[in-house]
Design a protein around this motif. Sequence first.
Motif, mmCIF file in Angstrom:
data_model
loop_
_atom_site.group_PDB
_atom_site.id
_atom_site.type_symbol
_atom_site.label_atom_id
_atom_site.label_comp_id
_atom_site.label_asym_id
_atom_site.label_seq_id
_atom_site.Cartn_x
_atom_site.Cartn_y
_atom_site.Cartn_z
ATOM 1 N N MET A 1 -58.436 13.763 -95.412
ATOM 2 C CA MET A 1 -57.794 13.837 -94.103
ATOM 3 C C MET A 1 -56.817 12.678 -93.952
ATOM 4 O O MET A 1 -57.086 11.578 -94.387
ATOM 5 C CB MET A 1 -58.839 13.758 -92.996
ATOM 6 N N LYS A 2 -55.718 12.956 -93.274
ATOM 7 C CA LYS A 2 -54.679 11.958 -93.018
ATOM 8 C C LYS A 2 -54.504 11.797 -91.508
ATOM 9 O O LYS A 2 -54.880 12.664 -90.722
ATOM 10 C CB LYS A 2 -53.348 12.400 -93.633
ATOM 11 N N PHE A 3 -53.889 10.694 -91.138
ATOM 12 C CA PHE A 3 -53.583 10.438 -89.733
ATOM 13 C C PHE A 3 -52.176 10.942 -89.416
ATOM 14 O O PHE A 3 -51.253 10.762 -90.201
ATOM 15 C CB PHE A 3 -53.649 8.942 -89.427
ATOM 16 N N TYR A 4 -52.043 11.565 -88.232
ATOM 17 C CA TYR A 4 -50.764 12.077 -87.765
ATOM 18 C C TYR A 4 -50.502 11.529 -86.366
ATOM 19 O O TYR A 4 -51.432 11.316 -85.585
ATOM 20 C CB TYR A 4 -50.768 13.605 -87.732
ATOM 21 N N VAL A 5 -49.234 11.323 -86.061
ATOM 22 C CA VAL A 5 -48.839 10.780 -84.756
ATOM 23 C C VAL A 5 -48.548 11.951 -83.816
ATOM 24 O O VAL A 5 -47.780 12.849 -84.141
ATOM 25 C CB VAL A 5 -47.591 9.881 -84.889
ATOM 26 N N VAL A 6 -49.194 11.898 -82.647
ATOM 27 C CA VAL A 6 -49.032 12.943 -81.639
ATOM 28 C C VAL A 6 -48.342 12.331 -80.425
ATOM 29 O O VAL A 6 -48.788 11.317 -79.890
ATOM 30 C CB VAL A 6 -50.399 13.536 -81.236
ATOM 31 N N HIS A 7 -47.247 12.940 -79.997
ATOM 32 C CA HIS A 7 -46.505 12.462 -78.833
ATOM 33 C C HIS A 7 -47.104 13.084 -77.577
ATOM 34 O O HIS A 7 -47.321 14.291 -77.523
ATOM 35 C CB HIS A 7 -45.022 12.842 -78.957
ATOM 36 N N THR A 8 -47.374 12.226 -76.572
ATOM 37 C CA THR A 8 -47.951 12.689 -75.306
ATOM 38 C C THR A 8 -47.068 12.210 -74.159
ATOM 39 O O THR A 8 -46.133 11.445 -74.365
ATOM 40 C CB THR A 8 -49.363 12.101 -75.101
ATOM 41 N N TYR A 9 -47.415 12.646 -72.963
ATOM 42 C CA TYR A 9 -46.750 12.092 -71.795
ATOM 43 C C TYR A 9 -47.201 10.638 -71.652
ATOM 44 O O TYR A 9 -48.378 10.336 -71.788
ATOM 45 C CB TYR A 9 -47.101 12.862 -70.529
ATOM 46 N N THR A 10 -46.270 9.751 -71.359
ATOM 47 C CA THR A 10 -46.586 8.335 -71.216
ATOM 48 C C THR A 10 -47.539 8.138 -70.040
ATOM 49 O O THR A 10 -47.342 8.683 -68.967
ATOM 50 C CB THR A 10 -45.302 7.519 -70.994
ATOM 51 N N GLY A 11 -48.578 7.349 -70.281
ATOM 52 C CA GLY A 11 -49.573 7.087 -69.255
ATOM 53 C C GLY A 11 -50.735 8.059 -69.280
ATOM 54 O O GLY A 11 -51.716 7.883 -68.560
ATOM 55 N N ARG A 12 -50.650 9.089 -70.097
ATOM 56 C CA ARG A 12 -51.720 10.087 -70.161
ATOM 57 C C ARG A 12 -52.453 10.071 -71.504
ATOM 58 O O ARG A 12 -53.161 11.015 -71.826
ATOM 59 C CB ARG A 12 -51.133 11.478 -69.946
ATOM 60 N N GLU A 13 -52.280 9.015 -72.266
ATOM 61 C CA GLU A 13 -52.848 8.957 -73.613
ATOM 62 C C GLU A 13 -54.368 9.097 -73.599
ATOM 63 O O GLU A 13 -54.930 9.867 -74.386
ATOM 64 C CB GLU A 13 -52.469 7.639 -74.301
ATOM 65 N N ARG A 14 -55.036 8.390 -72.710
ATOM 66 C CA ARG A 14 -56.505 8.455 -72.642
ATOM 67 C C ARG A 14 -56.979 9.850 -72.245
ATOM 68 O O ARG A 14 -57.929 10.366 -72.810
ATOM 69 C CB ARG A 14 -57.032 7.431 -71.650
#
Length: 173
Positions: A1-14
């Motif tokens: 398994m590898k790590f991938y970067v996921v873009h989210t709305y800022t401030g909603r990461e948690r």
Amino acid sequence: MKFYVVHTYTGRERRVKELLEKAIEVSELKEKFGRVVVPSERVARVRKSKMVAQERQLYPGYIIVEMEPEEKTLQLVTSVPGVTHILGGKEPLPLTDEEVAAILDQIERGRDRLEPEAPFEKGEMVKVTKGPFAGFTGSVDEIMAERRRVKVVVTIFGRPTPIDLDFLDVQPI
């Protein structure tokens, strides 16, 4: 398994992390996923003249997901509310082992130390709240974040005078 970067709305990461973990838990793809990480560190901030520990996002708007990049797993990730896309488009690019190690190391270092964050900016007007100069107003001349000190220039007897104060001894106007 590898790590991938996921873009989210800022401030909603948690929130995206929580929703993604729930979606993974109820899906039949649980073995295709590893960790979901929100890169953050602890910082000390001054709130109402008191030092408060808070989490600060290292990369606002991004989370890191460990997974197998298959059509169903990618679809599951992008279907979570708050996710805009996975970096790389239809063929997402995994992070290198060095990049992952650097990010995880940065997160670990952020947990161990509580770094003060300067609550002021140079030139900002502040009011002295404690000490012999309480009630005086002046402008921030220098910020020494590592020492949690600030140099403020106040006018005493018609002359500009620099005074060295703790972050907790002043408040913004």
